[in-house]
Enzyme design. Structure first.
Site, PDB file in Angstrom:
ATOM      1  N   GLU A 189     -10.054  -0.637 -48.971  1.00  0.00           N
ATOM      2  CA  GLU A 189     -10.255   0.321 -50.078  1.00  0.00           C
ATOM      3  C   GLU A 189     -11.009  -0.429 -51.153  1.00  0.00           C
ATOM      4  OE1 GLU A 189      -9.467   3.471 -50.402  1.00  0.00           O
ATOM      5  OE2 GLU A 189      -8.479   3.630 -48.468  1.00  0.00           O
ATOM      6  N   LYS A 198       0.473  -9.297 -51.345  1.00  0.00           N
ATOM      7  CA  LYS A 198      -0.093 -10.297 -52.257  1.00  0.00           C
ATOM      8  C   LYS A 198      -0.723  -9.520 -53.409  1.00  0.00           C
ATOM      9  CE  LYS A 198      -3.238 -12.498 -53.655  1.00  0.00           C
ATOM     10  NZ  LYS A 198      -3.610 -12.572 -55.102  1.00  0.00           N
ATOM     11  N   CYS A 241     -11.078   2.738 -59.385  1.00  0.00           N
ATOM     12  CA  CYS A 241     -12.091   2.662 -58.337  1.00  0.00           C
ATOM     13  C   CYS A 241     -12.915   3.938 -58.278  1.00  0.00           C
ATOM     14  CB  CYS A 241     -11.430   2.388 -56.996  1.00  0.00           C
ATOM     15  SG  CYS A 241     -10.099   3.526 -56.644  1.00  0.00           S
ATOM     16  N   GLU A 264     -21.027  -1.496 -59.870  1.00  0.00           N
ATOM     17  CA  GLU A 264     -19.747  -1.026 -60.389  1.00  0.00           C
ATOM     18  C   GLU A 264     -19.411  -1.835 -61.639  1.00  0.00           C
ATOM     19  OE1 GLU A 264     -16.123  -2.095 -58.281  1.00  0.00           O
ATOM     20  OE2 GLU A 264     -15.378  -0.063 -58.579  1.00  0.00           O
TER      21      GLU A 264
HETATM   22  P1  NAD Z   1     -10.692  -8.572 -56.076  1.00  0.00           P
HETATM   23  O1  NAD Z   1     -11.406  -8.332 -54.812  1.00  0.00           O
HETATM   24  O2  NAD Z   1     -11.203  -9.611 -57.002  1.00  0.00           O
HETATM   25  O3  NAD Z   1      -9.166  -8.963 -55.825  1.00  0.00           O
HETATM   26  C1  NAD Z   1      -8.300  -8.133 -55.091  1.00  0.00           C
HETATM   27  C2  NAD Z   1      -7.210  -8.977 -54.463  1.00  0.00           C
HETATM   28  O4  NAD Z   1      -7.797  -9.851 -53.498  1.00  0.00           O
HETATM   29  C3  NAD Z   1      -6.453  -9.870 -55.442  1.00  0.00           C
HETATM   30  O5  NAD Z   1      -5.103  -9.896 -55.063  1.00  0.00           O
HETATM   31  C4  NAD Z   1      -7.106 -11.221 -55.231  1.00  0.00           C
HETATM   32  O6  NAD Z   1      -6.277 -12.307 -55.564  1.00  0.00           O
HETATM   33  C5  NAD Z   1      -7.376 -11.187 -53.742  1.00  0.00           C
HETATM   34  N1  NAD Z   1      -8.449 -12.075 -53.289  1.00  0.00           N
HETATM   35  C6  NAD Z   1      -9.498 -12.588 -53.991  1.00  0.00           C
HETATM   36  N2  NAD Z   1     -10.281 -13.346 -53.175  1.00  0.00           N
HETATM   37  C7  NAD Z   1      -9.724 -13.296 -51.944  1.00  0.00           C
HETATM   38  C8  NAD Z   1     -10.087 -13.839 -50.665  1.00  0.00           C
HETATM   39  N3  NAD Z   1     -11.177 -14.588 -50.498  1.00  0.00           N
HETATM   40  N4  NAD Z   1      -9.305 -13.541 -49.600  1.00  0.00           N
HETATM   41  C9  NAD Z   1      -8.205 -12.756 -49.745  1.00  0.00           C
HETATM   42  N5  NAD Z   1      -7.807 -12.225 -50.929  1.00  0.00           N
HETATM   43  C10 NAD Z   1      -8.567 -12.490 -52.013  1.00  0.00           C
HETATM   44  O7  NAD Z   1     -10.626  -7.166 -56.793  1.00  0.00           O
HETATM   45  P2  NAD Z   1     -10.028  -6.806 -58.212  1.00  0.00           P
HETATM   46  O8  NAD Z   1     -10.989  -7.292 -59.270  1.00  0.00           O
HETATM   47  O9  NAD Z   1      -8.614  -7.251 -58.289  1.00  0.00           O
HETATM   48  O10 NAD Z   1     -10.041  -5.227 -58.167  1.00  0.00           O
HETATM   49  C11 NAD Z   1     -11.130  -4.478 -58.600  1.00  0.00           C
HETATM   50  C12 NAD Z   1     -11.839  -3.855 -57.421  1.00  0.00           C
HETATM   51  O11 NAD Z   1     -10.914  -3.107 -56.649  1.00  0.00           O
HETATM   52  C13 NAD Z   1     -12.890  -2.871 -57.860  1.00  0.00           C
HETATM   53  O12 NAD Z   1     -14.043  -3.023 -57.056  1.00  0.00           O
HETATM   54  C14 NAD Z   1     -12.240  -1.531 -57.589  1.00  0.00           C
HETATM   55  O13 NAD Z   1     -13.132  -0.467 -57.407  1.00  0.00           O
HETATM   56  C15 NAD Z   1     -11.445  -1.828 -56.368  1.00  0.00           C
HETATM   57  N6  NAD Z   1     -10.372  -0.840 -56.190  1.00  0.00           N
HETATM   58  C16 NAD Z   1     -10.457   0.011 -55.123  1.00  0.00           C
HETATM   59  C17 NAD Z   1      -9.485   0.994 -54.953  1.00  0.00           C
HETATM   60  C18 NAD Z   1      -9.560   1.960 -53.801  1.00  0.00           C
HETATM   61  O14 NAD Z   1      -8.531   2.530 -53.473  1.00  0.00           O
HETATM   62  N7  NAD Z   1     -10.700   2.174 -53.187  1.00  0.00           N
HETATM   63  C19 NAD Z   1      -8.424   1.076 -55.839  1.00  0.00           C
HETATM   64  C20 NAD Z   1      -8.366   0.188 -56.893  1.00  0.00           C
HETATM   65  C21 NAD Z   1      -9.341  -0.776 -57.056  1.00  0.00           C
END
Ligand code: NAD
Length: 493
Positions: A254, A180, A288, A385
């Site tokens: 992650e 997803k 991240c 962040e």
């Molecule tokens: P997000 O948590 O808003 O969304 C991530 C994914 O989760 C999307 O596909 C979203 O549609 C889905 N999602 C949202 N709500 C959900 C729910 N209740 N249940 C299941 N899925 C749901 O994050 P984002 O804004 O897309 O990404 C940014 C974040 O990701 C930052 O905090 C960043 O640091 C982190 N990140 C971490 C890594 C790592 O490897 N540690 C890598 C890249 C990004």
């Protein structure tokens, strides 16, 4: 492949077929460099998620996949890696149109992603069980088996890298997967799907359901999963972990970071300034591992910041499709709003702006490279962040204070250490609470090296052997070699 001029339509990829949502609902995605829509994608609901999980289960149980030898799976993975390399340019272009990231960075990333599939393909036939020492009348062995159906839910900042880190180990172990992608960046992953078919993976082994957070929640809640691997924000991660717990499903997370770069008094200011700029302004700070807290020894503080500000002010902001551009836009409006809100918090709480802090005068979701000084560790910009091009600088006077400041965060993803003192470098590497530590470098990654954070930054590791084991389950098998019945049926043997 779509260009900025076409508004394409994407559907879910389930069981090897392109399918509309049961509801018929769709969503629009914009190119952040122009603000214009460039595709519409399906919005999946519980019915679509269920269809995808069922397709993945059927594929998992189908002899066409289940009965492949480990070596045969390795062959498919290598074939796929080669196809990915052949299609690197259109995939890089899709990433740029979706995320606003630079074409030069995405070309670099696409050139490297096949490495992940080659690395795991090399491991495919080297994953083996054990013979376990036990009483001589017993033969005990351990089997490493695939888990079954895995879900991969990913964020928007590097869609193909984040998905690759899940797909490659999952398939190597013989699992199937439902992905997803983020609602903001679905295109590149969908563009990848035909390559799985071309490489010879049976239908249903890899599936994609597009949609928003509700679609992700429907997937995380689905009782037909055996593992959920998530990359995204910590709050979403907590909800996914709760859903996994309800269904007794394995989960790896992650999450975000507030990573420190620690600069000691013997570091070379020019190298350090480049490292700081690369750590927080590359990818417009939307990584991240962004090194968003600069902890600088007081003796170098002014000189290093002067260099960082000088370079920040010369960063070429512009069209991410132009190979000369150094910083592109923020990926979508809500993220830009968040960056602006947090920069305002920095100003309101008394941090001093050395450069940036505003939107440049140009169309698109751009924000200036921003450096704050006089940052107190308790301020919002030192704790939250930002996920944008914003650096918060703080001085320190001793190694002890540097470690304390570095660990004064709820996150624990990455840390940079800049020093020529080998003893201090390794001493501090042991003491920082971070899953990835870079010494005299920053943001280096490889499929061979486990990646993932501690504390609020996550649970588990991606990449390396650590990751593939997390896509397997261990089964202990006991064989009684003796013909005699147990001596005492009421005592554990
Ligand atoms: P997000 O948590 O808003 O969304 C991530 C994914 O989760 C999307 O596909 C979203 O549609 C889905 N999602 C949202 N709500 C959900 C729910 N209740 N249940 C299941 N899925 C749901 O994050 P984002 O804004 O897309 O990404 C940014 C974040 O990701 C930052 O905090 C960043 O640091 C982190 N990140 C971490 C890594 C790592 O490897 N540690 C890598 C890249 C990004």
């Amino acid at each position: 492949m779509a260009t900025a001029q076409d508004v394409r339509t994407y559907r879910h990829y389930i069981g090897g077929e392109w399918v509309d949502s049961a509801s018929g609902e769709t969503m629009e995605s914009i190119n952040p460099a122009t603000g214009e829509a460039w595709y519409r994608a399906a919005v999946g609901g519980p019915e679509d998620v269920d269809r995808a999980v069922r397709a993945a289960r059927a594929a998992f149980e189908d002899p066409a996949w289940r009965d492949l030898s480990q070596s045969q799976r390795g062959v498919l993975l290598r074939r796929f890696a080669d196809l990915m390399a052949e299609n690197a340019e259109p995939l890089a272009e899709a990433e740029v149109l979706d995320t606003g990231k630079l074409i030069r960075e995405m070309r670099g990333q696409m050139a490297r992603l096949p490495e992940w599939f080659h690395y795991y393909a090399g491991l495919a036939d080297k994953i083996q069980g054990d013979v376990i020492p036990n009483a001589t009348a017993m033969f005990t062995y351990g089997l490493r088996e695939p888990l079954g159906v895995c879900a991969g839910i990913v964020g928007w900042n590097s869609p193909l890298l984040l998905a690759t880190r899940k797909i490659a180990p999952a398939l190597t172990m013989g699992n199937t997967i439902v992905l997803k992608p983020s609602e903001h960046t679905s295109a590149s992953l969908l563009e990848l799907m035909p390559l799985f078919e071309e490489a010879g993976f049976p239908p249903g082994v890899v599936n994609v359901v597009t949609g928003d957070g509700a679609t992700g929640a429907a997937l995380a809640e689905h009782p037909g999963l055996d593992k959920i691997s998530f990359t995204g924000g910590p709050d979403t991660g907590a909800k996914i972990a709760a859903a996994a717990a309800r269904n007794h499903v394995r989960v790896s997370l992650e999450l975000g970071g507030k990573s420190p770069q620690i600069i000691f008094d013997d570091a070379k200011p020019a190298d350090v300034a480049t490292g700081l700029v690369a750590g927080v302004f590359a990818a417009t700070g939307q990584t991240c591992v962004a090194g968003s807290r600069a902890l600088i020894h007081e003796s170098l503080y002014d000189e290093v910041l002067e260099r960082v500000v000088d370079r920040a002010e010369r960063i070429r902001i512009g069209d991410p499709l132009d190979a000369q551009t150094e910083m592109g836009p923020i990926a979508f409006q809500a993220q830009l709003d968040k960056v602006q809100r947090l920069v305002q918090a920095g100003k309101d709480e008394g941090a001093r702006l050395l450069t940036g802090g505003e939107r440049p005068d140009r169309t698109g979701l751009y924000f200036e490279p921003t450096v704050f000084t006089e940052v107190d560790p308790g301020m919002t910009i030192a704790r939250e962040e930002i996920f944008g091009p914003v650096l918060a600088a703080m001085p320190f006077s001793s190694e002890e204070e540097a470690v304390r400041l570095a660990n004064d965060t709820s996150y624990g993803l990455a840390a940079g250490i800049w020093t020529r003192d080998i003893g201090r470098a390794h001493r501090v590497a042991r003491r920082v609470d971070a899953g990835i530590v870079w010494i005299n470098t920053y943001r280096a990654i490889s499929p061979t090296s486990p990646f993932g954070g501690f504390k609020r930054s996550g649970i588990g590791k991606e990449d390396g052997i650590e990751s593939i084991l997390d896509y397997s389950r261990y089964k202990s098998v006991w064989v009684n070699l003796s013909d005699a019945p147990p001596a005492d049926p009421f005592v554990v043997g």
